[in-house]
Write a protein that holds these residues in place. Sequence first.
Motif, short mmCIF file in Angstrom:
data_model
loop_
_atom_site.label_atom_id
_atom_site.label_comp_id
_atom_site.label_asym_id
_atom_site.label_seq_id
_atom_site.Cartn_x
_atom_site.Cartn_y
_atom_site.Cartn_z
N PRO A 141 -2.90 -8.39 -6.84
CA PRO A 141 -2.34 -7.83 -5.53
C PRO A 141 -3.19 -8.26 -4.36
N ILE A 142 -2.43 -8.52 -3.27
CA ILE A 142 -2.99 -9.00 -1.91
C ILE A 142 -2.70 -7.75 -1.01
N SER A 143 -3.97 -6.86 -0.57
CA SER A 143 -3.77 -5.55 0.19
C SER A 143 -4.09 -6.08 1.30
N THR A 144 -3.72 -5.12 2.29
CA THR A 144 -3.88 -4.75 3.70
C THR A 144 -3.88 -3.25 4.02
N PRO A 145 -4.25 -3.02 5.12
CA PRO A 145 -4.35 -1.53 5.43
C PRO A 145 -3.22 -0.56 5.12
N HIS A 146 -3.31 0.45 4.50
CA HIS A 146 -2.20 1.19 3.89
C HIS A 146 -1.42 0.46 2.67
N CYS A 147 -1.53 -0.90 2.51
CA CYS A 147 -0.83 -1.49 1.56
C CYS A 147 -1.30 -2.05 0.27
N GLN A 148 -1.09 -1.53 -0.75
CA GLN A 148 -1.58 -1.92 -2.17
C GLN A 148 -1.16 -3.39 -2.25
N ARG A 149 -0.16 -3.80 -2.09
CA ARG A 149 0.51 -5.02 -2.14
C ARG A 149 1.09 -5.43 -0.61
N LEU A 150 1.45 -6.73 -0.36
CA LEU A 150 2.29 -6.95 1.07
C LEU A 150 3.45 -6.36 1.10
N TYR A 151 4.09 -6.08 0.10
CA TYR A 151 5.57 -5.39 -0.07
C TYR A 151 5.50 -4.35 -1.07
N GLY A 152 6.12 -3.14 -0.58
CA GLY A 152 6.29 -2.12 -1.23
C GLY A 152 6.24 -0.70 -0.49
N ILE A 153 6.54 0.53 -1.12
CA ILE A 153 6.36 1.56 -0.59
C ILE A 153 5.10 2.55 -1.18
N PHE A 154 4.25 2.82 -0.40
CA PHE A 154 2.92 3.59 -0.73
C PHE A 154 2.65 4.67 -0.22
N ALA A 155 2.04 5.68 -1.20
CA ALA A 155 1.73 7.15 -0.69
C ALA A 155 0.44 6.89 0.25
N ASP A 156 0.18 7.58 1.23
CA ASP A 156 -1.01 7.78 2.02
C ASP A 156 -2.01 8.41 1.31
#
Length: 278
Positions: free
Chosen positions: A104-119
């Motif tokens: 995984p490569i994560s950024t703020p609020h993103c577990q991966r660069l692409y996807g839909i993630f819960a807060d």
Amino acid sequence: MSVSIKVLTKLNVPPRLALWVNLRLSPVLLNALGQESFKCPDDFGFYPHHVSCDKYWKCDNGVAELKTCGNGLAFDASDSKYLTENCDYLHNVDCGDRSQLEPPISTPHCQRLYGIFADEKKCDVFWNCWNGEASRYQCSPGLAYDREARVCMWADQVPECRSEEVANGFACANPGEVANAGSFSRHAHPEDCRKYYICLEGTAREYGCPIGTVFKIGDSDGTGNCEDPEDVPGCEDYYGDLDLKSIRKSELLAGLQSDGQSRQTQPKQLKPRPQKEN
């Protein structure tokens, strides 16, 4: 096993050690090493990697090139003719035995660069991540984001939603305490003119009136309806100078009223609902 020894030799493993490794390593690992070499079945096409779900082979004029989908995407191998090059969200792709993924490569609020993630903090908020850029979405009042179904559902049906977040902690009255309420009762939100609660079998759910209207408390306990702001004392200026016609049009075009998800438009300042005189 001679093919595996050749692969290890290419990796600068001494021949004697390569023979030992060839005898000791599992067939799965040897198969994975051999997959870096691929013979195109046809001159042109897109073929899934044998063990990686986010990798695939692009064949152009019989020459194979190993490609990798964006971090958080997977190669959709559903085209039986192998003519479609499509990387989709991981949760939309049936990987089957292709279980390996890039780290995984994560950024703020993103577990991966692409996807839909819960807060992580608010159960009614989720983030749509595209190339590491997170767009914030919020479920409609009374709903929360379900991580498994990836849709907004009633907050009391979402396990991750803490009890104090369900209907903002609003508690329904005991059965029989609300007069003339029928099978369910409606109750005004204490701070927001547009929101209200419905109590059904002791469970409170938060609702919101359609954009451009506010909740008007009824004459009897547990009753009320959504009305124009000018008809609700104390809530006349709820929307301030917002262009309600443009907002209604944009929500309709985006289909937000049908799927329960919105980038909620709020007035510049929320006016507390006036208290009903005794």
